[in-house]
Design a protein around this motif. Structure first.
Motif, PDB file in Angstrom:
ATOM      1  N   PRO A 203       0.784  -1.261   0.182  1.00 38.70           N
ATOM      2  CA  PRO A 203       0.051  -0.054  -0.231  1.00 38.70           C
ATOM      3  C   PRO A 203       0.691   1.248   0.018  1.00 38.70           C
ATOM      4  N   LEU A 204       0.487   2.225  -0.490  1.00 42.15           N
ATOM      5  CA  LEU A 204       0.935   3.686  -0.659  1.00 42.15           C
ATOM      6  C   LEU A 204       1.020   4.017   0.781  1.00 42.15           C
ATOM      7  N   GLY A 205       2.174   4.573   1.088  1.00 40.70           N
ATOM      8  CA  GLY A 205       2.860   4.951   2.622  1.00 40.70           C
ATOM      9  C   GLY A 205       3.633   6.250   2.633  1.00 40.70           C
ATOM     10  N   THR A 206       3.714   6.573   3.727  1.00 38.87           N
ATOM     11  CA  THR A 206       4.953   7.667   3.885  1.00 38.87           C
ATOM     12  C   THR A 206       6.126   7.390   3.239  1.00 38.87           C
ATOM     13  N   GLY A 207       6.554   6.075   3.627  1.00 46.10           N
ATOM     14  CA  GLY A 207       7.892   5.786   2.868  1.00 46.10           C
ATOM     15  C   GLY A 207       8.158   5.291   1.478  1.00 46.10           C
ATOM     16  N   THR A 208       6.808   5.272   0.809  1.00 45.53           N
ATOM     17  CA  THR A 208       6.856   4.911  -0.563  1.00 45.53           C
ATOM     18  C   THR A 208       7.776   5.439  -1.441  1.00 45.53           C
ATOM     19  N   LEU A 209       8.647   4.981  -1.992  1.00 44.66           N
ATOM     20  CA  LEU A 209       9.469   5.714  -2.886  1.00 44.66           C
ATOM     21  C   LEU A 209       8.846   6.171  -4.343  1.00 44.66           C
ATOM     22  N   VAL A 210       8.776   7.363  -4.489  1.00 49.54           N
ATOM     23  CA  VAL A 210       8.141   8.268  -5.511  1.00 49.54           C
ATOM     24  C   VAL A 210       9.265   8.634  -6.430  1.00 49.54           C
ATOM     25  N   HIS A 211       8.980   8.570  -7.793  1.00 45.68           N
ATOM     26  CA  HIS A 211      10.059   9.447  -8.699  1.00 45.68           C
ATOM     27  C   HIS A 211       9.298   9.708  -9.973  1.00 45.68           C
TER      28      HIS A 211
END
Length: 256
Positions: free
Chosen positions: A241-249
């Protein structure tokens, strides 16, 4: 799905397979049409109105409603949560440019038995390809349903369409899709914030940490989720699940 046809004789041969298939639909102007599929296959079915109403009554076990598709900026109907999720996934697909629910009804003779089928969705892709989509949980696909899906798939081959069967979307992709769909509308886009998000996420950053570098999280996160919906930013939506620590780029080929 490829169509293996060689020359005009091959085209005639493949259309002979569907010579007894009739199609009924409501066109973009609200006019009811019907006739041989071979005469109507080029119709813009992604603009068609539903060929039947979406029933809603007290005590029904399934959930019906309408989903607003940002792709086509129209409402598409659904008759279950599974169909709603399938419509959402099509809307999220960057290759889809138009989408319609229950676009037509097919009718044909199977021996002495008359059969019919109304696909759940018709989508149009960027390259012009038409896609018929049938949605049903795997445990509800019995022998008769499988036969209808197989026949519909063969019709798609002849018409040059794709056929897709969709069952339940798997977690956590389903949960992530439902979350991002909340931010699909263009009102969530704020150009100055979007530009800064593209700049900061040119290299992978944790979702929340990157958003807070841009500004107030309450103002930034809706824009970030909108860019994820639009595939301008990307993250792993399949395994967690998407969370605060999910890596986004930034999406490959995007502009910082």
């Amino acid at each position: 799905m490829e169509v293996f046809v060689d020359g005009s004789a091959g085209v005639a041969c493949t259309w002979e397979y569907t010579s007894g298939v009739e199609v009924g639909f409501v066109d973009a102007d609200g006019v009811e049409r019907s006739g041989p599929l071979a005469s109507w296959w080029a119709e813009p079915f992604a603009l068609a109105s539903p060929v039947r109403p979406f029933a809603s009554f007290k005590g029904q076990e399934n959930f019906t409603g309408e989903y607003w598709a940002s792709t086509s900026r129209t409402h598409v109907g659904y008759e279950s949560w599974v169909e709603r999720d399938a419509a959402m996934a099509l809307d999220f697909d960057p290759a889809v440019v138009a989408l319609a629910s229950q676009p037509f009804r097919l009718a044909w003779m199977d021996g002495k038995r008359e059969r019919g089928h109304t696909p759940d969705y018709f989508a149009r892709l960027l390259d012009g390809t038409g896609v018929i989509v049938d949605v049903r949980p795997e445990n509800l696909v019995d022998k008769a349903t499988a036969e209808v899906f197989a026949f519909t798939s063969r019709i798609c081959e002849v018409a040059g369409w794709q056929f897709r069967y969709v069952g339940d979307l798997h977690q956590p992709y389903r949960a992530n899709l439902r979350w991002l769909a909340r931010y699909r509308h263009g009102r969530c886009h704020r150009a100055p914030v979007a530009d800064r998000l593209r700049e900061f996420f040119a290299d992978p950053l944790p979702l929340l940490a990157g958003a807070e570098r841009v500004g107030d999280r309450l103002a930034v996160l809706p824009v970030l989720y909108h860019l994820l919906w639009r595939h301008e930013l990307t993250a792993d939506l399949m395994t967690a699940p998407l969370g605060t620590g999910t890596l986004v780029h930034l999406t490959s080929g995007g502009r910082p």
